[in-house]
Scaffold this motif. Structure first.
Motif, mmCIF file in Angstrom:
data_model
loop_
_atom_site.group_PDB
_atom_site.id
_atom_site.type_symbol
_atom_site.label_atom_id
_atom_site.label_comp_id
_atom_site.label_asym_id
_atom_site.label_seq_id
_atom_site.Cartn_x
_atom_site.Cartn_y
_atom_site.Cartn_z
ATOM 1 N N ILE A 1 96.821 72.345 38.002
ATOM 2 C CA ILE A 1 97.420 73.531 37.390
ATOM 3 C C ILE A 1 96.388 74.092 36.410
ATOM 4 O O ILE A 1 96.333 73.709 35.248
ATOM 5 C CB ILE A 1 98.740 73.172 36.678
ATOM 6 C CG1 ILE A 1 99.697 72.500 37.669
ATOM 7 C CG2 ILE A 1 99.372 74.418 36.057
ATOM 8 C CD1 ILE A 1 100.906 71.855 37.029
ATOM 9 N N PRO A 2 95.508 74.980 36.903
ATOM 10 C CA PRO A 2 94.439 75.499 36.047
ATOM 11 C C PRO A 2 94.950 76.581 35.097
ATOM 12 O O PRO A 2 95.648 77.509 35.517
ATOM 13 C CB PRO A 2 93.425 76.062 37.032
ATOM 14 C CG PRO A 2 94.205 76.349 38.270
ATOM 15 C CD PRO A 2 95.407 75.454 38.270
ATOM 16 N N LYS A 3 94.606 76.459 33.851
ATOM 17 C CA LYS A 3 94.998 77.437 32.828
ATOM 18 C C LYS A 3 94.548 78.854 33.223
ATOM 19 O O LYS A 3 95.272 79.822 33.010
ATOM 20 C CB LYS A 3 94.391 77.022 31.485
ATOM 21 C CG LYS A 3 94.712 77.935 30.343
ATOM 22 C CD LYS A 3 96.062 77.645 29.779
ATOM 23 C CE LYS A 3 96.272 78.420 28.487
ATOM 24 N NZ LYS A 3 97.667 78.748 28.295
ATOM 25 N N GLU B 1 99.938 54.100 38.244
ATOM 26 C CA GLU B 1 98.933 53.924 37.191
ATOM 27 C C GLU B 1 97.521 54.162 37.727
ATOM 28 O O GLU B 1 96.700 54.798 37.067
ATOM 29 C CB GLU B 1 99.048 52.519 36.572
ATOM 30 C CG GLU B 1 100.320 52.295 35.779
ATOM 31 C CD GLU B 1 101.579 52.097 36.615
ATOM 32 O OE1 GLU B 1 102.688 52.342 36.086
ATOM 33 O OE2 GLU B 1 101.476 51.728 37.815
ATOM 34 N N GLU B 2 97.244 53.686 38.934
ATOM 35 C CA GLU B 2 95.936 53.914 39.542
ATOM 36 C C GLU B 2 95.726 55.405 39.829
ATOM 37 O O GLU B 2 94.648 55.952 39.606
ATOM 38 C CB GLU B 2 95.779 53.094 40.819
ATOM 39 C CG GLU B 2 94.398 53.189 41.423
ATOM 40 C CD GLU B 2 94.221 52.353 42.687
ATOM 41 O OE1 GLU B 2 93.162 52.498 43.320
ATOM 42 O OE2 GLU B 2 95.131 51.574 43.050
ATOM 43 N N ALA B 3 96.769 56.073 40.312
ATOM 44 C CA ALA B 3 96.686 57.519 40.568
ATOM 45 C C ALA B 3 96.398 58.268 39.276
ATOM 46 O O ALA B 3 95.568 59.184 39.243
ATOM 47 C CB ALA B 3 97.981 58.019 41.209
ATOM 48 N N VAL B 4 97.075 57.886 38.197
ATOM 49 C CA VAL B 4 96.852 58.533 36.894
ATOM 50 C C VAL B 4 95.418 58.301 36.425
ATOM 51 O O VAL B 4 94.777 59.218 35.889
ATOM 52 C CB VAL B 4 97.885 58.027 35.857
ATOM 53 C CG1 VAL B 4 97.499 58.447 34.450
ATOM 54 C CG2 VAL B 4 99.274 58.528 36.218
ATOM 55 N N GLU B 5 94.885 57.110 36.647
ATOM 56 C CA GLU B 5 93.498 56.835 36.254
ATOM 57 C C GLU B 5 92.531 57.742 37.001
ATOM 58 O O GLU B 5 91.579 58.258 36.417
ATOM 59 C CB GLU B 5 93.148 55.361 36.472
ATOM 60 C CG GLU B 5 93.746 54.448 35.430
ATOM 61 C CD GLU B 5 93.359 54.822 33.997
ATOM 62 O OE1 GLU B 5 92.168 55.086 33.727
ATOM 63 O OE2 GLU B 5 94.270 54.877 33.145
ATOM 64 N N TRP B 6 92.765 57.960 38.288
ATOM 65 C CA TRP B 6 91.923 58.891 39.046
ATOM 66 C C TRP B 6 92.060 60.307 38.493
ATOM 67 O O TRP B 6 91.074 61.025 38.341
ATOM 68 C CB TRP B 6 92.275 58.854 40.532
ATOM 69 C CG TRP B 6 91.599 57.744 41.263
ATOM 70 C CD1 TRP B 6 92.184 56.614 41.751
ATOM 71 C CD2 TRP B 6 90.208 57.634 41.557
ATOM 72 N NE1 TRP B 6 91.237 55.816 42.347
ATOM 73 C CE2 TRP B 6 90.017 56.418 42.237
ATOM 74 C CE3 TRP B 6 89.100 58.442 41.325
ATOM 75 C CZ2 TRP B 6 88.766 55.994 42.691
ATOM 76 C CZ3 TRP B 6 87.859 58.020 41.771
ATOM 77 C CH2 TRP B 6 87.695 56.814 42.439
ATOM 78 N N ALA B 7 93.272 60.716 38.179
ATOM 79 C CA ALA B 7 93.497 62.063 37.642
ATOM 80 C C ALA B 7 92.756 62.254 36.320
ATOM 81 O O ALA B 7 92.198 63.320 36.062
ATOM 82 C CB ALA B 7 94.987 62.322 37.462
ATOM 83 N N LYS B 8 92.735 61.233 35.496
ATOM 84 C CA LYS B 8 92.075 61.327 34.190
ATOM 85 C C LYS B 8 90.567 61.516 34.315
ATOM 86 O O LYS B 8 89.930 62.028 33.403
ATOM 87 C CB LYS B 8 92.386 60.073 33.364
ATOM 88 C CG LYS B 8 93.820 60.050 32.864
ATOM 89 C CD LYS B 8 94.292 58.734 32.322
ATOM 90 C CE LYS B 8 93.433 58.041 31.328
ATOM 91 N NZ LYS B 8 94.039 56.793 30.801
ATOM 92 N N GLU C 1 99.193 67.309 37.617
ATOM 93 C CA GLU C 1 100.496 66.657 37.764
ATOM 94 C C GLU C 1 100.378 65.633 38.888
ATOM 95 O O GLU C 1 99.938 65.969 39.996
ATOM 96 C CB GLU C 1 101.564 67.694 38.098
ATOM 97 C CG GLU C 1 102.949 67.133 38.172
ATOM 98 C CD GLU C 1 103.999 68.219 38.354
ATOM 99 O OE1 GLU C 1 104.977 67.939 39.070
ATOM 100 O OE2 GLU C 1 103.850 69.320 37.797
ATOM 101 N N VAL C 2 100.739 64.393 38.614
ATOM 102 C CA VAL C 2 100.648 63.308 39.582
ATOM 103 C C VAL C 2 102.055 63.013 40.096
ATOM 104 O O VAL C 2 102.945 62.682 39.309
ATOM 105 C CB VAL C 2 100.024 62.045 38.938
ATOM 106 C CG1 VAL C 2 99.981 60.896 39.934
ATOM 107 C CG2 VAL C 2 98.628 62.362 38.395
ATOM 108 N N ARG C 3 102.241 63.143 41.417
ATOM 109 C CA ARG C 3 103.563 62.937 42.012
ATOM 110 C C ARG C 3 103.445 62.065 43.252
ATOM 111 O O ARG C 3 102.588 62.313 44.106
ATOM 112 C CB ARG C 3 104.168 64.284 42.433
ATOM 113 C CG ARG C 3 104.259 65.328 41.328
ATOM 114 C CD ARG C 3 105.563 65.299 40.589
ATOM 115 N NE ARG C 3 106.710 65.495 41.433
ATOM 116 C CZ ARG C 3 107.171 66.693 41.792
ATOM 117 N NH1 ARG C 3 106.584 67.799 41.395
ATOM 118 N NH2 ARG C 3 108.249 66.770 42.556
#
Length: 128
Positions: free
Chosen positions: A8-10, A90-97, A108-110
């Protein structure tokens, strides 16, 4: 487990039809995409054109309503996605970060719903 990482780019709040991302961001994003691929977690990815080039179909009542972009009432507009397969949220969130995003951007991680996640009656209704 499969997860969508929705970008979601500003900048999409006010992007014009001819918007293109800065070359340095594309270069950083390419390296990030390569790291996902080398790690064996990447299933798919794509960027989307600015919302001004899109349309929304709204369902209310008997007849669908089509609204052409831009969508002034929306502040969080999808700009692209990655589909990854990892062992946990948690692994998905780490990649997103690790993604090279700009100030104010959101990922947004879903988790993708699998038919096996549903009750037997829902699976049966889906022909499974």
């Amino acid at each position: 487990m499969r997860f969508m990482m929705l970008v979601i780019p500003k900048v999409y709040e006010n992007a014009t039809a001819d918007f293109v991302p800065p070359a340095d961001l594309v270069a950083r994003m390419t390296k990030y995409n390569e790291s996902l691929s080398k790690a064996g977690v990447l299933l798919g990815l794509d960027g989307l054109t600015p919302p001004v080039k899109g349309a929304r179909v709204t369902f209310a009542g008997a007849k669908p309503k089509v609204t052409d972009g831009p969508f002034t009432e929306s502040k969080e507009l999808i700009g692209g996605f990655w589909l990854i397969q990892v062992k946990s949220k948690e692994e998905a969130v780490e990649w997103a970060k690790r993604a090279p995003m700009l100030d104010g951007d959101i990922i947004e991680v879903r988790q993708v719903q699998e038919i096996e996640d549903f009750t037997e009656d829902v699976r049966k209704a889906a022909g499974r």
